[in-house]
Design an enzyme around this catalytic site. Structure first.
Site, PDB file in Angstrom:
ATOM      1  N   GLY A 188      -5.949   0.830  -4.637  1.00 12.08           N
ATOM      2  CA  GLY A 188      -5.913  -0.579  -4.966  1.00 12.08           C
ATOM      3  C   GLY A 188      -4.993  -1.349  -4.024  1.00 12.08           C
ATOM      4  O   GLY A 188      -4.163  -0.765  -3.319  1.00 12.08           O
ATOM      5  N   CYS A 189      -5.151  -2.670  -4.037  1.00 11.23           N
ATOM      6  CA  CYS A 189      -4.390  -3.511  -3.113  1.00 11.23           C
ATOM      7  C   CYS A 189      -2.909  -3.544  -3.490  1.00 11.23           C
ATOM      8  O   CYS A 189      -2.034  -3.291  -2.645  1.00 11.23           O
ATOM      9  CB  CYS A 189      -4.975  -4.903  -3.069  1.00 11.23           C
ATOM     10  SG  CYS A 189      -5.201  -5.687  -4.673  1.00 11.23           S
ATOM     11  N   TYR A 190      -2.623  -3.852  -4.748  1.00 14.68           N
ATOM     12  CA  TYR A 190      -1.221  -3.879  -5.171  1.00 14.68           C
ATOM     13  C   TYR A 190      -0.573  -2.509  -4.993  1.00 14.68           C
ATOM     14  O   TYR A 190       0.603  -2.400  -4.655  1.00 14.68           O
ATOM     15  CB  TYR A 190      -1.124  -4.259  -6.653  1.00 14.68           C
ATOM     16  CG  TYR A 190      -1.207  -5.725  -6.971  1.00 14.68           C
ATOM     17  CD1 TYR A 190      -0.373  -6.641  -6.334  1.00 14.68           C
ATOM     18  CD2 TYR A 190      -2.079  -6.192  -7.942  1.00 14.68           C
ATOM     19  CE1 TYR A 190      -0.439  -7.990  -6.665  1.00 14.68           C
ATOM     20  CE2 TYR A 190      -2.133  -7.538  -8.272  1.00 14.68           C
ATOM     21  CZ  TYR A 190      -1.312  -8.442  -7.636  1.00 14.68           C
ATOM     22  OH  TYR A 190      -1.361  -9.780  -7.970  1.00 14.68           O
ATOM     23  N   THR A 191      -1.371  -1.466  -5.258  1.00 12.44           N
ATOM     24  CA  THR A 191      -0.789  -0.120  -5.203  1.00 12.44           C
ATOM     25  C   THR A 191      -0.423   0.254  -3.776  1.00 12.44           C
ATOM     26  O   THR A 191       0.645   0.821  -3.538  1.00 12.44           O
ATOM     27  CB  THR A 191      -1.772   0.900  -5.802  1.00 12.44           C
ATOM     28  OG1 THR A 191      -3.026   0.777  -5.165  1.00 12.44           O
ATOM     29  CG2 THR A 191      -1.941   0.692  -7.276  1.00 12.44           C
TER      30      THR A 191
END
Lengths: 346, 346, 346, 346
Positions: B149-152
């Protein structure tokens, strides 16, 4: 106090009405109608409207509204709006309609451009076009006002005096108009999403935008003959505001002073009209969140072309602000009540 | 040439894939699948993609895709994605999945946070987590990659070396994350409209955003024990980019040099990792439209608190760029192919 | 009418004062001082301020100002401001100072963080800190008020009740603050140019922003002991508004109701404080262009962490609005005079 | 490899050159000259340019540059640029000048509009106007190219074929142009600050913008007679991009097919020209960060008026991209080298 209801309260013109009315010294807001949001608290949709704490949106009930209201603002889609207005007028309430339904003298023009049959042509005959600075004398006694469109307000006001006084060649008018996104209303629409609109700019509805017909109606009246104009809108990546750049040919001997004097004669005493000095041009931040229109111009002596620039807030002078201005006129209270604020600039 | 298909091509991660692949020297795009837009020309939806002139979006046909493709990128909603991936893997195609379906070692965690039963747990066992800089050795031989994921990506990469080396108190991590709107995908949604997002800023999904679980999985692996973190996202009025401000307590004797050295040891040779000098902080425009991650930090000696700042482009390093980076690794071609561009800054 | 002058009128806090005062029912604006723009018309700089038509900016003349004014707002750089305030107080005028000069009980703290010698420590002893909701009882009789900083207003107000009531662990406070660009003032500065700021986001002054000391002063008073906090600002690509995300550890048995009740006890009757219901979070557009502060929160039961979110307009509640609120208190007129407007949302 | 130096590297056209050259397969960047920033690392000013790690900006040394470079791009203020170019040409280097100094056939026109004496009229005689699609045959053998202005590229390209083929009334052309802020360059200027530009829109330099003269030069050549046009620019609150809306009268019998065919004849084989289908209009996000120009149109049969819309990225096709395109032509390498990228749309 003036008892007021708003029908179609959750759209952006409804929102703007609720904002203005919340600090209007004579306004008492009674019913806020929204079919889709009936039963919700106003602050659930608009957490900024904290002065409406504990107030809810309601279903439309003509009788209640007519009983409780001196004035009703209708902000519904065209045709739907006229139907509701017809019923309200029948019950003796004064109505200011923000749709296109009561803006046209000739219903045929309306029906051609809006592709719908007008629901109440009889009421339309009584309606007054709500461009306050131009039709104030009629508005004061009206019971139904067709509030002008946003582009049209920004286009007609700078051209009207020039047409009346014969200062420009009326066959050469080109209006290059630019509007912020709120002009398109409040919708779940991919084309209106931030990722699509931001850092972008585009033209749309070239040559066939509906407001063309409304502008032509009023300018034809001003010129005393049938006028066609070229009106071409664009979408700005901003929330509010319209700026029109208007081109027209002028006679060789026309001077900047002639143009300035013409505006001063027509609008010099108007509170909401800013006539800019030679060399100073309007900008959207001058009028944002206000009921002002700003008008400036440049004269191209090489080409004998006049370039007029006008700016308004599409939701205020272009919609709800002018609607309240009209209500003030019809109520015989000072025209600027509730509309005193200047733009905060940033 | 590598034959590539994209399933779910019209969302913003699909768009980003199409952009990157259009100038990838080894990529040959075969099928672009979109259920909603099958039959439309690519340029009808995205007039910028003129290198895809005459190419159309198609219906999903697993057999054709499997026959014609070496690699398939799947960018579908979770659960839907896993089903398609399962079929493709069964036909011997390599798959890089951009949904959450193959990111979790423990399917129970996935099922708890995504509230859905995993459609193909067997395939999940073979999947490799696609954080390239950390799992490159496994990715090279994988046939299915769960792209992070992007935030991750923006959270794990700056914390992983610190956790591995025991430089921070792992019980004290707070991630205050801020993302541009494209992280929410391509949708007709009032909350994503320009008028709502622009000139605004807000927090959302405080304490319960799904990416929390993905971050905790990887940081627990790094720390060698179960870790909980506080992850709290916010919505920025920009189109692309994530910036995370990460707070953790450190021991009194930790110095800025210790932190810098740690990053340098882990990422000093990584093309896509920018380690900023002391006192220099990442900003979104440094990495926008690129596959880079930028990491910087400040040490608060008054409070023995380390503040790490990281920035990525959510659609590139946070999604499609890292997916192509993984494809490059799996294809044994230079990892930066198609990802050479630096940010244009403005 | 209250006779009012503004010194340092052309900066953005001066602009905001002029806007607010232009529709304040009791305000009569006398002198608008600007060294750099003395002799210019107000509307030459700010074409939006059309209610100031024919008014000019002036050179500073203490005697004229003292003779003609009941209240003076000073919005000058620190140290310069105190010097002017000293002279005005000597002549019996009431002063509300928007610089940092009169915000500190301990001049040593001021001199350490602002790296300048305080020009008039004697006056400082009489100054009252202008956080209206907290110090109203002292402000009412003050002749000089040190108006709080923008970040500090947005940080102290949500934390003050929690500290007073001992609801949070006061050693664990992290404030992740985000502000629009106008907080940096009105300057010709490349770093503030549109091309640099737009579509960007970054942290700055991590661990050492001056407002840290002002926040610590007030929270230490609330807690009854010396408090250190971690305050970390970021720059948002918007014009106005601050949103703070505040993290603090709480005891296991603290409930959301406890937090809500605490806010309700302290602020339930405050006109300008919006306490959001559980699960509703503040956003900048709720308070933009207004004097409101909006406070909301989430409780992370996994981590026993409270996350408080607060939002203000940095130029209004964070500067000039609160200054006018203080003037209203000192003038014994209704506190909301001139500050009635709600946010227009878009 | 082509050895390349850039003089005036730190402005936005210099920045764009550095970005493009960093992934140009044949480019080897030698000297980056900046008087104000000599000695600084490139990444200190532009942290995005990480492929220039360890490279510094330098003082101007004509001999070193001439010795080490095959091509020099000059991006200095007008008049200053010509002086430097004169020296470089004397040493046998090929020069592409991004200032206005070598764009005019008639130095008298240049001197009138730019109000400065031309420093090297002899060199000017050898200069070729760098509108690649139109002057490619001359550019290929040129040693000095006057790279066109941004507004002029966006204005001339859509009008040139129409003028050549006599499809429009050449006396009636009005160009209403809108540009992002980067067109004004990189400056510490209050008028370019975020707080001033954002959420605003305005016209400027009406009737007298310098690019008028450059457009008139080229259109006069196309028409075979002296042409005057009305050119009127506006400032968009976006970073990059120009969109021109162009109005001209046409004969009654002109059809949309005539216009489309004319564009197809002239530009059908041009890689960088997008000719939009009937009813499809260009938008800035179609061409942002690319070297493409997009052209579309609408025909107003009510008024016999043609409305052409054109869009470019002002820093790419409008400046540095076209400069690289010209270098590619002069180097006899594929014209699209380094310019392959499509717009990322968001």
């Amino acid at each position: 106090m003036i008892n007021i209801s708003v029908i179609g309260a959750t759209g952006y013109t409804g929102l703007e009405l609720m904002c203005i009315l919340s600090s209007h010294p004579h306004a008492r807001v009674r019913h806020l109608v929204s079919r889709n949001n009936a039963g919700s608290f106003v602050t659930d949709l608009y957490p900024n409207l904290i002065t409406y704490k504990d107030k809810k949106f309601e279903e439309l009930c003509i009788d209640d509204i007519a009983n409780d209201s001196d004035f009703v603002f209708t902000a519904l889609p065209h045709a739907a709006s006229a139907e509701v207005c017809g019923k309200l007028i029948g019950k003796g309430v004064k109505v200011i309609d923000l749709s296109a339904d009561f803006r046209y003298n000739d219903i045929g023009v309306y029906e051609k451009w809006y592709k719908v049959k007008h629901p109440c042509p009889e009421i339309n005959k009584r309606a007054v076009y709500g461009l306050t600075e131009i039709y104030r004398d009629k508005i004061i006694n009206a019971d139904i006002v067709g509030n002008p469109g946003c582009y049209t307000t920004c286009s007609i006001m700078p051209l009207y005096p020039l047409f009346k006084e014969g200062l420009v060649n009326t066959d050469t008018v080109i209006i290059d108009a630019k509007s912020g996104i709120s002009g398109a209303g409040r919708k779940a629409d991919l084309n209106m999403s931030f990722a699509e609109v931001n850092e972008n700019f585009k033209a749309y509805s070239l040559t066939n935008h509906r407001h063309t017909s409304e502008i032509e109606q009023e300018l034809s009246l001003a010129a005393g003959k049938d006028i066609l104009i070229s009106f071409n809108p664009h979408l700005l990546p901003i929330q509010r505001g319209i700026l029109c750049t208007i081109y027209c040919d002028v006679a060789k001997d026309i001077t900047e002073q002639d143009i300035y004097n013409c505006y001063n004669d027509y609008y010099g005493n108007e509170h909401f009209v800013i006539i800019n000095k030679e060399g100073v041009l309007p900008q959207i931040k001058q009028v944002k969140h206000t009921n002002f229109i700003s008008i400036g111009f440049a004269l191209d002596k090489r080409l004998n072309k006049l370039i007029v620039v006008s700016a308004i807030d599409n939701l205020t002078k272009g919609a709800s602000g002018q609607a309240v201005q009209n209500m003030n006129v019809m109520s015989k209270i000072p025209e600027i009540c509730g509309l005193e604020n200047v733009s905060k600039y940033i």
